[in-house]
Enzyme design. Structure first.
Site, PDB file in Angstrom:
ATOM      1  CG  HIS A 245      39.590  34.083  33.587  1.00 43.30           C
ATOM      2  ND1 HIS A 245      39.072  33.576  34.761  1.00 43.30           N
ATOM      3  CD2 HIS A 245      39.209  35.388  33.538  1.00 43.30           C
ATOM      4  CE1 HIS A 245      38.404  34.529  35.393  1.00 43.30           C
ATOM      5  NE2 HIS A 245      38.477  35.639  34.676  1.00 43.30           N
TER       6      HIS A 245
ATOM      7  CG  ASP B   7      40.070  39.760  38.606  1.00 43.31           C
ATOM      8  OD1 ASP B   7      38.857  39.581  38.380  1.00 43.31           O
ATOM      9  OD2 ASP B   7      40.844  40.305  37.800  1.00 43.31           O
TER      10      ASP B   7
ATOM     11  CG  ASP C 205      37.634  42.695  37.858  1.00 43.08           C
ATOM     12  OD1 ASP C 205      38.215  42.503  38.945  1.00 43.08           O
ATOM     13  OD2 ASP C 205      37.552  41.821  36.974  1.00 43.08           O
TER      14      ASP C 205
ATOM     15  CG  HIS D   8      35.669  37.993  36.916  1.00 44.25           C
ATOM     16  ND1 HIS D   8      36.052  39.307  36.718  1.00 44.25           N
ATOM     17  CD2 HIS D   8      34.409  37.884  36.438  1.00 44.25           C
ATOM     18  CE1 HIS D   8      35.057  39.960  36.130  1.00 44.25           C
ATOM     19  NE2 HIS D   8      34.048  39.119  35.953  1.00 44.25           N
TER      20      HIS D   8
END
Length: 380
Positions: free
Chosen positions: A120, A156, A245, A158
């Site tokens: 990120h 991931d 995750d 995200h």
């Protein structure tokens, strides 16, 4: 490890210690072809390959003063300021950079930094627990050292927004992210129409999956999109981010994968490297907040796969590791390296169902991206 935001922050560095301990207890590090190295701290000049110098200075200053910098995303709930923040984040970045240096020098083909995957972080802003983008730093080093094309694969839960943004206009890098749709989860990006800019049109690839997607849907999406694009792009190195995750037990996401499915993704990415990039592959960790039940198993599997010695799914977890978890944290640890999932997914070649939410996500991505690479969105 000193990279700890606060006592209650989800990014607890104990997950790294537990992964290392489990990998050691399983004998993964005993393989003759494994070399363990202590990473150097990436200096400011190295970090400046992908980050603005004003941002690096802000991280250093906040680390020393404890003050926030709203302009740079420092001092938020996601990225609280803490002492030693710059040094510890630069060490993570230095670890993945070191793997790229080893590949360039011909001293390694595979490398793993499960502390990395800070996807990120953008050029000038911290976000989503991430300060310096280690994967981007490694990719940029590969490019600066003469690598012509790199594929970055992010599984991931995200969206890998920071890495995508850094290379959004660079036609030498294809970023592929499979993730829970930004309509339902942070960071609210990663839609199929984010396809790259200028000469890099078609090199930003996003599969935005619906909540509750599990092994069958995630693996179906991966195989319906990724291999064909990797083949078309013809990379010299694959860099991957393996945030775990997307697991059903993760407290911050809404996907329902198993450790078994995440191990399969590691195997699949390793196979792509073997087939399309002369086996050159750098793998990182990423998100993952079920720190006792999921993260150590998922990343021990990743490390074993990269080492060429995959751990069988039904392998019992060593008693010494389970005893350590119980004694130190008062937690009952898993007994096996698997979740006993039934791994099966329907291949795209068998057809698709426009009423199925996962298939709709795949169709959207293929329609946006495949024609830009001379591929048929329905049949390739």
């Amino acid at each position: 490890m000193s990279h700890r935001f606060t006592d209650s922050h989800p990014m607890d560095p104990v997950r790294l210690d537990l992964t290392e301990r489990l990998s050691r207890n399983l004998g993964i590090f005993d393989a003759a072809n494994i070399t363990l190295t202590a990473p150097d701290i990436a200096d400011d000049d190295a970090l400046a390959a992908v980050h603005d110098r004003s941002y690096i200075a802000a991280v250093s200053s906040c680390s020393e003063t404890g003050e926030s910098s709203a302009e740079h995303g420092l001092g938020t709930d996601d990225v609280p300021v803490f002492a030693d923040m710059h040094t510890s984040a630069a060490r993570i970045a230095g670890g993945t950079l070191h793997l790229a240096q080893e590949l360039v020098a011909g001293r390694a083909l595979h490398g793993v930094n499960f502390a990395g995957g800070m996807h990120h972080a953008s050029r000038s802003r911290a976000s989503g627990f991430c300060i310096y983008n280690d994967a981007a730093l490694a990719i940029q080093h590969l490019l600066d050292s003469g690598t012509r094309r790199v594929v970055y694969i992010d599984v991931d839960a995200h969206h890998g927004d920071g890495t995508q943004g850094i290379f959004y206009a660079d036609p030498r890098v294809m970023t592929i992210s499979l993730h829970q749709s930004g309509a339902t989860i942070y960071p609210g990006t990663g839609f199929p129409n984010e396809t790259g800019q200028g000469d890099a049109l078609g090199t930003s690839v996003n599969v935005a999956l619906p909540p509750t997607t599990g092994d069958a849907g995630f693996l179906r999406a991966f195989h319906a999109v990724v291999p064909a694009l990797v083949r078309a792009f013809d990379p010299e190195v694959i860099v991957s981010q393996h945030g775990c995750d997307a697991h059903a037990d993760d407290p911050l996401t809404d996907l329902t994968m198993s450790v078994d499915g995440q191990r399969q993704l590691a195997l699949d990415i390793g196979h792509l490297a073997d087939e399309f990039s002369e086996n050159r592959w750098i793998a990182t960790g990423g998100g993952g907040y079920s720190i006792y039940q999921v993260v150590p198993r998922a990343w021990a599997h990743l490390t074993a796969v990269a080492a060429g010695t995959p751990i069988p799914l039904n392998t019992p977890i060593p008693g010494a590791w389970r005893d350590y978890i119980a004694r130190t944290f008062g937690v009952s640890a898993p007994e096996s390296m698997n979740d006993d999932a039934q791994l099966w997914w329907r291949t795209w070649e068998l057809g698709y169902d426009p009423e199925d939410a996962v298939d709709r996500a795949i169709i959207q991505t293929r329609k946006e991206i495949f024609p830009l690479h001379g591929l048929d969105p329905w049949f390739d």
